[in-house]
Scaffold this active site. Structure first.
Site, PDB file in Angstrom:
ATOM      1  N   TRP A 128       0.851  -1.195   0.000  1.00 61.83           N
ATOM      2  CA  TRP A 128       0.000   0.000   0.000  1.00 61.83           C
ATOM      3  C   TRP A 128       0.889   1.249   0.000  1.00 61.83           C
ATOM      4  O   TRP A 128       1.868   1.306   0.755  1.00 61.83           O
ATOM      5  CB  TRP A 128      -0.888  -0.038   1.255  1.00 61.83           C
ATOM      6  CG  TRP A 128      -1.809   1.130   1.402  1.00 61.83           C
ATOM      7  CD1 TRP A 128      -2.546   1.735   0.441  1.00 61.83           C
ATOM      8  CD2 TRP A 128      -2.089   1.828   2.626  1.00 61.83           C
ATOM      9  NE1 TRP A 128      -3.283   2.772   0.977  1.00 61.83           N
ATOM     10  CE2 TRP A 128      -3.017   2.847   2.316  1.00 61.83           C
ATOM     11  CE3 TRP A 128      -1.660   1.686   3.945  1.00 61.83           C
ATOM     12  CZ2 TRP A 128      -3.518   3.715   3.276  1.00 61.83           C
ATOM     13  CZ3 TRP A 128      -2.154   2.553   4.899  1.00 61.83           C
ATOM     14  CH2 TRP A 128      -3.084   3.555   4.565  1.00 61.83           C
ATOM     15  N   ASP A 209      -1.433  -6.348   8.645  1.00 61.95           N
ATOM     16  CA  ASP A 209      -2.424  -5.370   8.193  1.00 61.95           C
ATOM     17  C   ASP A 209      -3.611  -6.173   7.651  1.00 61.95           C
ATOM     18  O   ASP A 209      -3.513  -6.839   6.618  1.00 61.95           O
ATOM     19  CB  ASP A 209      -1.800  -4.490   7.094  1.00 61.95           C
ATOM     20  CG  ASP A 209      -2.726  -3.348   6.692  1.00 61.95           C
ATOM     21  OD1 ASP A 209      -3.928  -3.397   7.032  1.00 61.95           O
ATOM     22  OD2 ASP A 209      -2.246  -2.407   6.025  1.00 61.95           O
ATOM     23  N   LYS A 244     -13.673  -1.185   4.731  1.00 64.94           N
ATOM     24  CA  LYS A 244     -14.115  -1.891   3.531  1.00 64.94           C
ATOM     25  C   LYS A 244     -15.234  -2.867   3.860  1.00 64.94           C
ATOM     26  O   LYS A 244     -16.273  -2.874   3.209  1.00 64.94           O
ATOM     27  CB  LYS A 244     -12.952  -2.656   2.890  1.00 64.94           C
ATOM     28  CG  LYS A 244     -11.614  -1.975   2.984  1.00 64.94           C
ATOM     29  CD  LYS A 244     -11.443  -0.829   2.025  1.00 64.94           C
ATOM     30  CE  LYS A 244     -10.157  -0.086   2.353  1.00 64.94           C
ATOM     31  NZ  LYS A 244      -9.699   0.843   1.384  1.00 64.94           N
TER      32      LYS A 244
HETATM   33  C1  LMR Z   1      -6.461   2.262  -0.970  1.00 68.45           C
HETATM   34  O1  LMR Z   1      -5.442   1.559  -0.960  1.00 68.45           O
HETATM   35  O2  LMR Z   1      -6.878   2.801  -2.008  1.00 68.45           O
HETATM   36  C2  LMR Z   1      -7.261   2.424   0.274  1.00 68.45           C
HETATM   37  O3  LMR Z   1      -6.662   1.734   1.318  1.00 68.45           O
HETATM   38  C3  LMR Z   1      -7.609   3.828   0.584  1.00 68.45           C
HETATM   39  C4  LMR Z   1      -6.454   4.657   1.066  1.00 68.45           C
HETATM   40  O4  LMR Z   1      -6.593   5.284   2.117  1.00 68.45           O
HETATM   41  O5  LMR Z   1      -5.423   4.712   0.406  1.00 68.45           O
END
Ligand code: LMR
Length: 395
Positions: A128, A209, A244
């Site tokens: 992420w 996570d 989510k």
């Molecule tokens: C994402 O990866 O798009 C989500 O987890 C939203 C975010 O806060 O980035």
């Protein structure tokens, strides 16, 4: 002092949402930020959530402060959801409510840094987009480990094991519990067992996570890795999110669960985490957690929520299959792996120029890394998106 400041870089996910909002095209498609959209392309409020909100509006008696722990019922129910209601590890765990899963990660990171300032955290390479900045902001040293071969659409498990073998008991290992963001490629059960053994051998502490519980196979199945790690290891941290699976994004509902070798250790770790919370946001926002506690605490509402979650999961799977079929129809036959991956996200392996061409020529918005949010595809837009992807791949 502000006059001297340079313009900071845009957030790769939130910045895209801004560009999308400015685009006036009727046929624009947002496959950027990770939100679940229904068949009509809308981000729905779940029926179970609406019912819980009505109940709260009628019955909630006060908006007085709770405490840095948040809602105790929420914490108990989330602890059970994450670890399993029958789990032995529950007894040696403590859960605190946090502002979203991101809040949980930041409390965890601050806690880990406070307990040992020169700590390293190993994070998968691809992960992420906010993981690295968040851990750096907390003062941790970030060490990326190889995870995924974007061109082949495959996990590189041998490389994972080789890179992680150098961890020591001073280190932290970031793992995605399920629905890896952004690759959609998760460890299988044998691989999870190997990771657990490696953690036993090195003594490193995992931070899991768990932002997408319920989006891969089912609520219990998606937490199986957490259950395995909790059964094999003395200590573990889990950052979970209700953004989510309850579609409560803007309410900011998440939790940090800490598991210690003994009940007393988890209680002490929680006390330290609460100081982190108190000196940052003081107390988490209540409304979303009250909704979740109401749903998980009522059999009928929980049943309805589980059905809604199943429907979201199945729709995403169906869109994966349709995307692959449409891509094949346009001659893109090397992306079959997208159909078998899990959760909201997938990497298309596109260059930065191809991503830009998708946005500018086709009004299809995906993050600069080539990540798409599969949950933004609908029966109406999937053919057009597939055609656009095939076109930009061809140059
Ligand atoms: C994402 O990866 O798009 C989500 O987890 C939203 C975010 O806060 O980035």
């Amino acid at each position: 002092m502000f006059a001297e400041l340079p313009t900071p870089p845009q957030d790769p996910i939130l910045g895209l949402a801004k560009l999308f909002a400015q685009d006036r095209a009727d046929n624009k498609v947002d496959l950027g930020i990770g939100v679940y959209k229904d068949e009509r392309g809308e981000v729905p409020i779940l029926r179970s959530v609406k019912q819980a909100e009505s109940w709260l509006a009628a019955h909630q008696k006060s908006k007085s402060y709770l405490s840095s722990i948040g809602n105790p019922d929420f914490n108990r129910l989330i602890g059970e959801l994450v670890l399993g209601a029958e789990s032995d590890a529950l007894r040696r765990s403590q859960t605190i409510q946090t502002p979203g899963g991101t809040g949980a990660l930041r409390v965890a990171a601050d806690l880990l840094h406070k307990l040992r300032p020169h700590r390293r955290i190993f994070i998968p390479s691809r992960t992420w987009a906010n993981h690295q900045p968040l851990f750096l902001a907390a003062g941790l040293e970030v060490v990326p480990y190889p995870y995924y071969d974007v061109t082949r659409g495959e996990l590189q498990f041998e490389a994972v094991l080789a890179a992680l073998a150098e961890m020591t008991r001073e280190d932290v290992l970031l793992l995605h519990g399920c629905c890896q963001n952004p690759t959609g490629a998760d460890f299988d059960s044998a691989q999870w067992r190997a990771i657990a053994e490696l953690l036993v051998r090195t003594g490193a502490v995992p931070l899991v996570d768990l932002a997408y519980q319920g989006f891969a196979v089912g609520l219990r199945e998606d937490a199986a890795a957490v259950a395995l790690l909790a059964s094999r290891l003395p200590e573990l941290l889990v950052a979970s999110s209700c953004s989510k699976n309850f579609a409560l994004y803007r309410e900011r509902v998440g939790a940090l669960t800490v598991i210690g070798a003994r009940e007393a250790d988890a209680a002490t770790a929680r006390a330290h985490a609460l100081i982190v919370a108190r000196t940052n946001y003081s107390m988490p926002p209540d409304h979303g957690a009250a909704i979740v506690a109401c749903i998980l605490g009522s059999d009928p509402l929980r049943g309805e929520w589980e059905q809604e979650l199943r429907a979201m999961r199945e729709r995403i799977k169906a869109m994966r299959v349709q995307l692959v079929a449409n891509l094949e129809a346009h001659g893109a036959r090397d992306l079959q792996f997208l159909a078998h991956q899990r959760g909201m996200f997938a990497l298309l392996g596109l260059s930065a120029q191809a991503v830009e061409a998708l946005r500018i020529r086709h009004h299809v918005y995906i993050t600069g890394s080539g990540r798409i949010n599969v949950a933004g595809l609908t029966p109406d837009n999937v053919a057009r998106v597939a055609a656009a992807i095939a076109a930009v791949r061809d140059g």
